[in-house]
Design a protein around this motif. Sequence first.
Motif, PDB file in Angstrom:
ATOM      1  N   GLU A 168       4.789   7.405 -13.846  1.00  0.00           N
ATOM      2  CA  GLU A 168       4.572   8.207 -15.057  1.00  0.00           C
ATOM      3  C   GLU A 168       5.909   8.755 -15.574  1.00  0.00           C
ATOM      4  O   GLU A 168       6.746   9.229 -14.805  1.00  0.00           O
ATOM      5  CB  GLU A 168       3.625   9.368 -14.743  1.00  0.00           C
ATOM      6  N   LYS A 186       3.046  -3.239 -10.394  1.00  0.00           N
ATOM      7  CA  LYS A 186       1.631  -2.863 -10.325  1.00  0.00           C
ATOM      8  C   LYS A 186       1.314  -2.110  -9.039  1.00  0.00           C
ATOM      9  O   LYS A 186       0.469  -1.211  -9.020  1.00  0.00           O
ATOM     10  CB  LYS A 186       0.754  -4.112 -10.431  1.00  0.00           C
ATOM     11  N   ASN A 200       0.854  -1.176   0.000  1.00  0.00           N
ATOM     12  CA  ASN A 200       0.000   0.000   0.000  1.00  0.00           C
ATOM     13  C   ASN A 200       0.898   1.237   0.000  1.00  0.00           C
ATOM     14  O   ASN A 200       1.795   1.356   0.826  1.00  0.00           O
ATOM     15  CB  ASN A 200      -0.897  -0.027   1.246  1.00  0.00           C
ATOM     16  N   VAL A 201       0.648   2.163  -0.917  1.00  0.00           N
ATOM     17  CA  VAL A 201       1.494   3.353  -1.033  1.00  0.00           C
ATOM     18  C   VAL A 201       1.541   4.133   0.283  1.00  0.00           C
ATOM     19  O   VAL A 201       2.541   4.773   0.605  1.00  0.00           O
ATOM     20  CB  VAL A 201       0.997   4.249  -2.192  1.00  0.00           C
ATOM     21  N   ASP A 202       0.459   4.077   1.076  1.00  0.00           N
ATOM     22  CA  ASP A 202       0.427   4.792   2.351  1.00  0.00           C
ATOM     23  C   ASP A 202       1.498   4.301   3.322  1.00  0.00           C
ATOM     24  O   ASP A 202       1.867   5.022   4.251  1.00  0.00           O
ATOM     25  CB  ASP A 202      -0.946   4.621   3.021  1.00  0.00           C
ATOM     26  N   ARG A 235       9.435   6.794  -1.772  1.00  0.00           N
ATOM     27  CA  ARG A 235       8.673   7.517  -2.803  1.00  0.00           C
ATOM     28  C   ARG A 235       9.575   8.497  -3.544  1.00  0.00           C
ATOM     29  O   ARG A 235       9.485   8.645  -4.770  1.00  0.00           O
ATOM     30  CB  ARG A 235       7.497   8.255  -2.163  1.00  0.00           C
ATOM     31  N   VAL A 238       3.051   0.003  -7.454  1.00  0.00           N
ATOM     32  CA  VAL A 238       3.500   1.406  -7.462  1.00  0.00           C
ATOM     33  C   VAL A 238       3.215   2.074  -8.808  1.00  0.00           C
ATOM     34  O   VAL A 238       3.838   3.070  -9.162  1.00  0.00           O
ATOM     35  CB  VAL A 238       5.009   1.503  -7.133  1.00  0.00           C
ATOM     36  N   ALA A 239       2.250   1.534  -9.530  1.00  0.00           N
ATOM     37  CA  ALA A 239       1.960   2.011 -10.889  1.00  0.00           C
ATOM     38  C   ALA A 239       1.673   3.513 -10.928  1.00  0.00           C
ATOM     39  O   ALA A 239       2.062   4.204 -11.893  1.00  0.00           O
ATOM     40  CB  ALA A 239       0.779   1.235 -11.471  1.00  0.00           C
ATOM     41  N   ASP A 240       1.033   4.040  -9.893  1.00  0.00           N
ATOM     42  CA  ASP A 240       0.678   5.465  -9.882  1.00  0.00           C
ATOM     43  C   ASP A 240       1.901   6.370  -9.766  1.00  0.00           C
ATOM     44  O   ASP A 240       1.794   7.591  -9.983  1.00  0.00           O
ATOM     45  CB  ASP A 240      -0.271   5.763  -8.715  1.00  0.00           C
ATOM     46  N   LEU A 241       3.059   5.803  -9.445  1.00  0.00           N
ATOM     47  CA  LEU A 241       4.271   6.610  -9.264  1.00  0.00           C
ATOM     48  C   LEU A 241       5.208   6.523 -10.469  1.00  0.00           C
ATOM     49  O   LEU A 241       6.311   7.080 -10.427  1.00  0.00           O
ATOM     50  CB  LEU A 241       5.031   6.147  -8.011  1.00  0.00           C
TER      51      LEU A 241
END
Length: 325
Positions: free
Chosen positions: A50, A43, A17-19, A26, A45-48
């Motif tokens: 880009e 998957k 969990n990223v939290d 990060r 950390v996919a949101d990080l």
Amino acid sequence: MSAPQGKIMLVGIGPGNVDHMTLRARAAIAEADVVVGYVTYIKLVADLLEDKEVIRKGMTEELDRAVHALERAREGKKVALISSGDAGVYGMAGPTYEVLFQAGWTPETDVEVEVVPGASAINACASLVGAPLTHDFCSISLSDLLTPWPAIARRLDAVAAADFVVALYNPKSGRRTQQIQHAQELFLRHRRADTPVVVVKSAYRRRQNIEFTTLDKMAECDIGMLSTVLIGNSHTFVRDGLMITPRGYDNKYELSGDGSTREGEKRGRSLSTGLAGWTENLRLDHAEGASIAELAQRHSLPARYIETVLNTPMQATAATAEESE
């Protein structure tokens, strides 16, 4: 003009969990040009990711991940090589350093290396079920892909006898189904059948599942590669859905009263059964006729160790006890 210096950041992303990622984890991913990792971790950390070059690898391709990280770093790139949990606990730090040294790398050469710590599965799972790790504990992986089974079995038997709280990593997979049963059998040689056990699957992830059980029923649980099995020691208990391992305060303090010290104990000093007190009693027992073999059996310790303690001058023992306080 010299080539730009590359960098490998061995990033522990925590339970998933990223939290629960550290700020440094990060930031390391944010500053990376390239991110390398097992497809499942990518998957998480996919949101990080880009605008990052992403290199996805399979389950058994750890060395290949390390080789790709080194190649990109030697091109002057900043590379985040990610692991779930902590990179140094059954993670990518070890195999990466092996690859680096094999390639002739040293800390003074062209690639900088940073290990970014993260919460390991043992920490994540413990936080969900209470306080099972408050006293001495250890972790053992049941994966025999790289470690001979006799070595794993000896470790299991030793820690079971030593009364550690134990976390079993990689307890079971589609092909490795018998290892957890062997572990159970070895533990039952030394532990009560009703010893508390908890199985945590996918801690802090979407399919998280927690199952409380006992040692004699442990192998019947839903256990897989995403599970961590926590086995309590002889003092661990479960109450109100929480697994607790006492630290030992009740050995010294009256917990049900005003918190005063028990008779013969002193606040801030070693227990009366600590090294100095135990040594004194050992000498008395030996002087009264107990043989070294009898004392070794009584305390479940090697006879050679008992003999060494008895032969150590009293002033040396006292000095050691004083330094430890």
